[in-house]
Design an enzyme around this catalytic site. Sequence first.
Site, short mmCIF file in Angstrom:
data_model
loop_
_atom_site.label_atom_id
_atom_site.label_comp_id
_atom_site.label_asym_id
_atom_site.label_seq_id
_atom_site.Cartn_x
_atom_site.Cartn_y
_atom_site.Cartn_z
N GLU A 115 0.85 -1.20 0.00
CA GLU A 115 0.00 0.00 0.00
C GLU A 115 0.89 1.25 0.00
O GLU A 115 2.10 1.14 0.21
CB GLU A 115 -0.92 0.00 1.23
CG GLU A 115 -1.97 -1.10 1.17
CD GLU A 115 -2.88 -1.16 2.38
OE1 GLU A 115 -3.93 -1.79 2.27
OE2 GLU A 115 -2.54 -0.60 3.43
N HIS A 243 -8.87 9.67 3.37
CA HIS A 243 -8.48 8.60 2.45
C HIS A 243 -8.69 9.12 1.04
O HIS A 243 -9.74 9.68 0.74
CB HIS A 243 -9.32 7.35 2.69
CG HIS A 243 -8.71 6.11 2.11
ND1 HIS A 243 -8.60 5.92 0.75
CD2 HIS A 243 -8.17 5.01 2.69
CE1 HIS A 243 -8.01 4.75 0.53
NE2 HIS A 243 -7.74 4.18 1.69
N ARG A 290 -0.76 8.90 1.80
CA ARG A 290 -2.13 9.38 1.64
C ARG A 290 -2.31 10.88 1.64
O ARG A 290 -3.15 11.41 0.94
CB ARG A 290 -2.95 8.86 2.81
CG ARG A 290 -3.44 7.52 2.53
CD ARG A 290 -4.28 7.04 3.64
NE ARG A 290 -4.31 5.61 3.44
CZ ARG A 290 -4.79 4.76 4.27
NH1 ARG A 290 -5.32 5.17 5.39
NH2 ARG A 290 -4.79 3.48 4.00
N HIS A 351 -11.23 9.70 7.07
CA HIS A 351 -11.01 8.26 7.24
C HIS A 351 -10.48 7.89 8.62
O HIS A 351 -10.90 6.89 9.20
CB HIS A 351 -10.01 7.81 6.17
CG HIS A 351 -9.73 6.35 6.15
ND1 HIS A 351 -10.70 5.42 5.87
CD2 HIS A 351 -8.57 5.64 6.36
CE1 HIS A 351 -10.17 4.20 5.91
NE2 HIS A 351 -8.88 4.32 6.23
N ARG A 386 -0.79 8.83 9.33
CA ARG A 386 -0.66 7.38 9.57
C ARG A 386 -0.31 6.63 8.28
O ARG A 386 -0.91 6.83 7.24
CB ARG A 386 -1.98 6.83 10.11
CG ARG A 386 -1.98 5.33 10.29
CD ARG A 386 -3.32 4.86 10.80
NE ARG A 386 -4.36 5.09 9.84
CZ ARG A 386 -4.91 4.15 9.07
NH1 ARG A 386 -4.49 2.90 9.15
NH2 ARG A 386 -5.87 4.44 8.24
P1 FAD Z 1 -13.47 0.56 16.42
O1 FAD Z 1 -13.19 -0.68 15.68
O2 FAD Z 1 -14.08 1.67 15.66
O3 FAD Z 1 -14.42 0.19 17.64
C1 FAD Z 1 -14.99 1.20 18.43
C2 FAD Z 1 -16.08 0.59 19.29
O4 FAD Z 1 -16.51 1.52 20.27
C3 FAD Z 1 -17.32 0.20 18.52
O5 FAD Z 1 -17.73 -1.06 19.01
C4 FAD Z 1 -18.33 1.27 18.89
O6 FAD Z 1 -19.66 0.87 18.80
C5 FAD Z 1 -17.92 1.52 20.32
N1 FAD Z 1 -18.32 2.83 20.88
C6 FAD Z 1 -18.00 4.06 20.41
N2 FAD Z 1 -18.52 5.00 21.22
C7 FAD Z 1 -19.16 4.35 22.23
C8 FAD Z 1 -19.90 4.77 23.36
N3 FAD Z 1 -20.11 6.06 23.65
N4 FAD Z 1 -20.43 3.83 24.17
C9 FAD Z 1 -20.26 2.51 23.90
N5 FAD Z 1 -19.59 2.06 22.83
C10 FAD Z 1 -19.03 2.96 22.01
N6 FAD Z 1 -6.76 0.17 9.43
C11 FAD Z 1 -5.79 -0.72 9.09
O7 FAD Z 1 -4.82 -0.88 9.83
N7 FAD Z 1 -5.93 -1.45 7.95
C12 FAD Z 1 -6.98 -1.34 7.11
O8 FAD Z 1 -7.07 -2.03 6.12
C13 FAD Z 1 -7.99 -0.40 7.43
N8 FAD Z 1 -9.06 -0.22 6.61
C14 FAD Z 1 -10.07 0.62 7.01
C15 FAD Z 1 -11.20 0.73 6.21
C16 FAD Z 1 -12.27 1.49 6.62
C17 FAD Z 1 -13.50 1.61 5.76
C18 FAD Z 1 -12.19 2.20 7.85
C19 FAD Z 1 -13.34 3.03 8.32
C20 FAD Z 1 -11.05 2.12 8.63
C21 FAD Z 1 -9.98 1.33 8.21
N9 FAD Z 1 -8.83 1.22 9.00
C22 FAD Z 1 -7.85 0.34 8.64
C23 FAD Z 1 -8.74 1.85 10.30
C24 FAD Z 1 -9.06 0.81 11.38
O9 FAD Z 1 -10.12 -0.01 10.92
C25 FAD Z 1 -9.47 1.44 12.68
O10 FAD Z 1 -8.57 2.45 13.04
C26 FAD Z 1 -9.49 0.39 13.80
O11 FAD Z 1 -10.29 -0.69 13.41
C27 FAD Z 1 -10.02 1.02 15.07
O12 FAD Z 1 -10.23 0.00 16.01
P2 FAD Z 1 -10.77 0.40 17.45
O13 FAD Z 1 -10.96 -0.86 18.18
O14 FAD Z 1 -9.92 1.45 18.02
O15 FAD Z 1 -12.19 1.12 17.15
C1 SIN Z 2 -7.34 0.72 2.83
O1 SIN Z 2 -7.61 -0.46 2.63
O2 SIN Z 2 -7.03 1.53 1.96
C2 SIN Z 2 -7.38 1.23 4.22
C3 SIN Z 2 -6.11 0.93 4.88
C4 SIN Z 2 -5.97 1.76 6.11
O3 SIN Z 2 -6.77 2.65 6.39
O4 SIN Z 2 -4.99 1.52 6.82
#
Ligand code: FAD
Ligand code: SIN
Length: 522
Positions: A115, A243, A290, A351, A386
């Site tokens: 990537e 993104h 990015r 993003h 990032r």
């Molecule tokens: P999240 O997975 O967002 O979980 C947050 C949780 O908190 C959820 O369950 C939500 O419901 C809960 N929550 C929030 N507020 C409250 C509240 N007030 N009370 C109770 N619950 C609450 N990163 C990579 O490294 N590789 C990738 O390929 C990649 N692709 C991506 C593609 C997309 C479309 C997106 C949107 C992001 C991508 N990212 C990627 C970024 C990555 O997915 C996220 O940064 C990561 O998953 C965040 O994980 P987390 O556990 O911190 O939060």
């Molecule tokens: C993507 O698949 O382009 C998202 C990867 C990332 O947000 O790290």
Amino acid sequence: MSKQQEVDFLIIGSGIAGLTYALKVADHGTVAIITKADEDESNTKYAQGGIAAVLVPSDSFEKHIADTLIAGDGECDEKIVRIVVTEGSERVRELIEWGTDFDRKPDGNYDLAREGGHSEHRILHHKDVTGLEIETTLLEQIHAHKNITMHTHYFAVDVITQHHLGVEVKRGMEGIECYGAYVLNLQTKEIETILARTTLMATGGAGHVYKTTTNPKIATGDGVAMVYRAKGNVANMEYIQFHPTALYNPGEHPCFLISEAVRGFGGILKNEDGEEFMHLYDERKSLAPRDIVARAIDNEMKKRGEESMFLDCHDCDKDAFINHFPNIYKKCLSIGIDTATKMIPVVPACHYMCGGIHVDENGCSSIANLYAVGECASTGLHGANRLASNSLLEALVFAHRAAKHSVDNLSSRTFNSTVPNWNAEGTTQPNEMILITENLNELQNVMSNYVGIVRSNQRLKRAMDRLRIIYGETEALYGRTVLSQKLCELRNLINVAYIIVKAAMVNPENKGLHYNLDNILS
Ligand code: FAD
Ligand code: SIN
């Protein structure tokens, strides 16, 4: 759940950060995970490209570290970068042991993708639905552990500190302590008290502070806002990652992502006339980091007066493309685009939040007994931008570290039994939902128009002036109405927007994702 309960470990959020931490502390005490939607709804579930890790001899920790530092544009904490990269491979192996299935090539080796910003093929993936595979695997492990209780459709409103015991708590004050959280049961509409010896914030990002985002609707910055209100420290909030390639499909909200891995696979950015333009901006062309690609697309769109740019995948082998990106192929086809014959229209969209709750190398926030891991935390890994696929890795490494620190310190932490229940006296049912929806629209417009990819002093000032009005109106509503999820989320988004604008206003340097026209001119 009863109106007041005690748990050893309270976890707010059920994405990769919250679930991984839960699995690692669960043998040492009772664990409650509260999550505001279905248990799998999270940014994690939608991750496409994959997870970056050094797993093959042709790659090296030093190369991954260098790529991360370059993307971060001089603002990363090198010590943290080294921790995440060197400990990351072991954490990824653990994820595989728990059952995560990453794609392999016919020879049995992992099919590592590349990537933007990566000098090597090092992204483990499961087709183009890596996040779903990880989330499903972790949830299976969670369900099998007897010490873990999952409370879905529970919304965390505020963390409990001395403030709720009548003590004045000020920003920068030493000794602020967290005793758990007030949570809104979205079924009964009652606010319950969860007292905890240790609390983890794992609430993810804040994409919905902007009008256009790849984030699902749970991403409303609740954790950052709760900690900021509790007078905890936040950092790096001006660095919001757009993104470059969200699918341009007017009316679809949130936006569907076209993974950066598509460019790693051979997809090339072009304008509507089929002309390449990235060589005008960076020698790495379509695979530049990015921030550079997003600004280039934004500039080309403005220059040409067009609503999107395009990703041309004509030269990619069709069967291999469908095999690697089945979900993206299906989605494009559903709106009449066969990627083998037509270019994919793309636009930048909000993003990822690079900053967040400021934590140390063990995930400890500035508030005692309160940890933050995942997208809501600012560890120092990402700096001003990032590197793709580093966030899932960061969540794994910091969940492990925070869990170890929590377990090691559990015996010194007690419950605070003097915490009062939530006081809802004097509030009435809201009968003006329109005030909430209109203020949300206004907030998202202000942030998208004035605090987006390219900023200026005048735009930032205008944003701050508008935010003050929206803030005043919303706080007044909050003070007189019974709490609802929508109102709390709006309030949190306003908080987060304020922190972003304030951070952008005081940062005099253009680094990574923060780009202010007046910084160039002055
Ligand atoms: P999240 O997975 O967002 O979980 C947050 C949780 O908190 C959820 O369950 C939500 O419901 C809960 N929550 C929030 N507020 C409250 C509240 N007030 N009370 C109770 N619950 C609450 N990163 C990579 O490294 N590789 C990738 O390929 C990649 N692709 C991506 C593609 C997309 C479309 C997106 C949107 C992001 C991508 N990212 C990627 C970024 C990555 O997915 C996220 O940064 C990561 O998953 C965040 O994980 P987390 O556990 O911190 O939060
Ligand atoms: C993507 O698949 O382009 C998202 C990867 C990332 O947000 O790290």
